[in-house]
Every structure is written in C-alpha cells, then in structure tokens.
Design a protein around this motif. Structure first.
Motif, mmCIF file in Angstrom:
data_model
loop_
_atom_site.group_PDB
_atom_site.id
_atom_site.type_symbol
_atom_site.label_atom_id
_atom_site.label_comp_id
_atom_site.label_asym_id
_atom_site.label_seq_id
_atom_site.Cartn_x
_atom_site.Cartn_y
_atom_site.Cartn_z
ATOM 1 N N MET A 137 0.841 -1.207 0.000
ATOM 2 C CA MET A 137 0.000 0.000 0.000
ATOM 3 C C MET A 137 0.873 1.253 0.000
ATOM 4 S SD MET A 137 -3.006 -0.685 2.826
ATOM 5 C CE MET A 137 -4.195 0.507 2.192
ATOM 6 N N GLY A 138 0.403 2.286 -0.671
ATOM 7 C CA GLY A 138 1.004 3.618 -0.544
ATOM 8 C C GLY A 138 -0.040 4.508 0.101
ATOM 9 N N ASN A 139 0.302 5.094 1.247
ATOM 10 C CA ASN A 139 -0.684 5.880 1.999
ATOM 11 C C ASN A 139 -0.105 7.245 2.353
ATOM 12 O OD1 ASN A 139 -2.285 3.531 2.027
ATOM 13 N ND2 ASN A 139 -1.499 2.871 4.016
ATOM 14 N N TRP A 140 -0.855 8.294 2.118
ATOM 15 C CA TRP A 140 -0.401 9.621 2.553
ATOM 16 C C TRP A 140 -0.381 9.686 4.077
ATOM 17 C CZ3 TRP A 140 1.939 11.284 -1.393
ATOM 18 C CH2 TRP A 140 1.412 11.196 -2.672
ATOM 19 N N MET A 170 -6.549 9.547 6.111
ATOM 20 C CA MET A 170 -5.158 9.773 6.502
ATOM 21 C C MET A 170 -4.701 8.842 7.623
ATOM 22 S SD MET A 170 -4.434 12.046 4.355
ATOM 23 C CE MET A 170 -2.836 12.708 4.796
ATOM 24 N N THR A 171 -5.655 8.227 8.336
ATOM 25 C CA THR A 171 -5.261 7.324 9.423
ATOM 26 C C THR A 171 -4.532 6.083 8.877
ATOM 27 O OG1 THR A 171 -7.476 6.355 9.370
ATOM 28 C CG2 THR A 171 -7.077 8.089 11.000
ATOM 29 N N TRP A 172 -4.657 5.834 7.542
ATOM 30 C CA TRP A 172 -3.887 4.745 6.930
ATOM 31 C C TRP A 172 -2.390 5.086 6.851
ATOM 32 C CZ3 TRP A 172 -4.591 -0.223 6.090
ATOM 33 C CH2 TRP A 172 -5.865 -0.742 5.897
ATOM 34 N N GLY A 173 -2.060 6.344 7.150
ATOM 35 C CA GLY A 173 -0.648 6.745 7.129
ATOM 36 C C GLY A 173 0.004 6.629 8.496
ATOM 37 N N ILE A 174 -0.707 6.025 9.459
ATOM 38 C CA ILE A 174 -0.167 5.850 10.819
ATOM 39 C C ILE A 174 0.105 4.361 11.046
ATOM 40 C CG2 ILE A 174 -0.709 6.103 13.289
ATOM 41 C CD1 ILE A 174 -2.639 8.412 12.421
ATOM 42 N N GLU A 175 1.363 4.045 11.350
ATOM 43 C CA GLU A 175 1.777 2.633 11.412
ATOM 44 C C GLU A 175 0.928 1.815 12.373
ATOM 45 O OE1 GLU A 175 6.022 2.247 11.928
ATOM 46 O OE2 GLU A 175 6.436 3.672 10.293
#
Ligand SMILES: C[S@@+](CC[C@H](N)C(=O)[O-])C[C@H]1O[C@@H](n2cnc3c(N)ncnc32)[C@H](O)[C@@H]1O
Length: 270
Positions: A137-140, A170-175
């Motif tokens: 996945m690529g997530n901002w 944007m929560t997909w950009g938090i590990e």
C-alpha cells in the motif's frame, strides 16, 4: 448513491493522474514483478500503477469504485494493446466478486486508503491475496508537510465536518493503525513493514495551473471550493493552495512544476 463513489465520480482523477505517471512507473519497478504474476490494483484510478505492472508482464486486474475511472483505464489498455490488463468496478470494502487467495500481489497506491471502513478493507485485501503473496500500500501521512497531506488538510478546513463515525483516510498513514487493521484480518505485526517513500508530481505548466487542475477535477478539493464559495472564502483557499504548491515546487523551469510528496509504503508479507 454511495458518498464514497459519488466523491470520486464527481471529479476526473485522470486529469491529476497525468502528473503522476513517472513516479507510478518507477514505484512499480520496485515491486519485483515477473511475467505472469497475478496482480490486483485496488483503487487503481485510470491505471497509473496497473499499466506499468502489465507492461512488465503481470496479469493485472484494476478495481476501482468510480465508473468513469474504470472506463478511462480500459481505454488506456486498448490504446496500448495490452491483453494482460483489465479494469472493473468494485468496492475495496467488499470485494465479493473476487475469490479468496486469487492474487500474488495486491497493490493499492493512494487508493484503498480512501475507502470507508478500514477494517473491512484490510480484511478484503488479506482475503484475496494468496498465502506467501504480498500486499503493498502507498498511503499519505497525516500532518506531513509535503503536498498531498497538506492539500487534504487545507481542503478539510474549508469543508463542512464529515458525518459522525467518519474515519479519516489519513489514518492509513499511521503505522499503529495499519498494524491494528491487518491484525483484525489475522495478519501478525511481524509480517508488516514500513518505509517512507517519495512520489513526485510532474506537470508541464506552472504550479498555479496544477492548483487549477485540483480545483476542477479532484473530488476533495472540488468539495472544499464549493463550500468556500458559499462562505465567500474561495479566494483564501485558492491562495493557500497556490502558496503550498509554489513552496513545494522543485522545478528549475518557470513553465513547469515538479513537487515531491512523502508517503508511507506498507508491505505485508502473507
Ligand atoms: C487518489 S486516487 C488514486 C488512483 C490511483 N491509484 C493512482 O495512483 O493514480 C484514489 C482512487 O481510489 C478510488 N477509490 C476510493 N474509494 C474506493 C473504494 N471504496 N473502492 C475502490 N476504489 C476506491 C477512487 O475512485 C480513486 O480512483
């Protein structure tokens, strides 16, 4: 109408994707694609990553919720005479039309992150990928100072608050969120790795012209302008975005734009 679908069909992401082709192709080259690999590109748009994967010999299915983007992707496939790539409509939260474990690699670059119900998305991506396969996945990244996170942050400040229970893409950009969501799909944390990567938007006109493309064709920015116009704040929004694009522009040429943006690259080894 599903609001998630309506948002992406409202605009025309092909007009933004034109500035993403080079980075899309470079990114796909790092996926280790070999001939015959079965690839799902989820939230594929008009094929910024699906087409390069097919050119490398993968057998690619692009799935996207927006009918106009699926049609645009299929037109690009025909134009390039690619017989190993096709696009169809589908929703990342429920891929009922796809069989269990049917892909070697499930890719979603700035795609599935925009679907609601992130736990369903993780479950579906894990379900359709074979054991021994991979999800990329690529997530901002939220609050990142670079382009896309800032566009979304600025736009949301002008848009009415989302409905209760809305989970920010944007929560997909938090590990920790990514680990929790794939954990819910039965994937242990040690199978998930993270790296920061860069995607560059290249456009053959000055930054203000690229802002106009986002204003005219990018659903979240279109909505922000609609709301700002009602409040007499459209000029403020335009200025904030132009300042951002000019600040981030790295092109040495006055008539061109080149803006790098940082994203979180997630790799799940199933
Ligand atoms: C920012 S665009 C990225 C498109 C493409 N991956 C690219 O890099 O050019 C986000 C894409 O996700 C798609 N999308 C949003 N929600 C979706 C969902 N629930 N299921 C499938 N696709 C979705 C949109 O229609 C859009 O094409």
């Amino acid at each position: 109408m599903n609001p998630n679908k309506a948002l992406w069909e409202k605009g025309d992401f092909t007009r933004i994707a034109e500035s993403m082709r080079e980075s899309g192709e470079a990114l796909v080259k790092s996926f280790g694609i070999r001939k015959g690999l079965k690839v799902l590109d989820l939230g594929c748009g008009d094929g910024t990553t699906a087409l390069p994967a097919a050119r490398l010999g993968a057998d690619v299915l692009g799935v996207d919720i927006a009918r106009n983007l699926v049609e645009a992707g299929n037109r690009r496939v025909v134009k390039e005479s690619l017989t190993n790539c096709r696009f169809q409509e589908g929703d990342a939260t429920n891929l009922h039309e796809l069989a269990d474990h049917s892909f070697d690699l499930a890719v979603s670059i700035f795609g599935a992150m925009f679907a609601p119900k992130p736990f369903y998305v993780a479950k579906e991506m894990a379900r359709v990928t074979r054991r021994g396969g991979r999800i990329i996945m690529g997530n901002w990244i939220p609050n990142d100072p670079t382009l896309v996170a800032q566009i979304l942050k600025i736009s949301s400040a002008y848009t009415p608050p989302p409905p209760e229970g809305f989970v920010s893409p944007m929560t997909w950009g938090i590990e920790s969120n990514v680990i929790e969501r794939f954990g819910g799909a039965g994937v242990p944390a040690e199978k998930i790795s993270f790296a920061q990567d860069t995607f560059t938007f290249n456009y053959p006109s000055p930054p203000a012209a690229l802002v106009d493309k986002f204003r005219e064709y990018y659903g979240p920015t279109m909505n922000a302008f609609e709301a700002a116009e009602k409040n007499g704040r459209a000029a403020d929004l335009q200025k904030e975005l132009e300042d951002l694009f000019n600040r981030e522009n790295r092109s040495q040429r006055k008539d061109a734009t080149s803006i790098p943006a940082t994203f979180l690259r997630v790799t799940v080894a199933l």
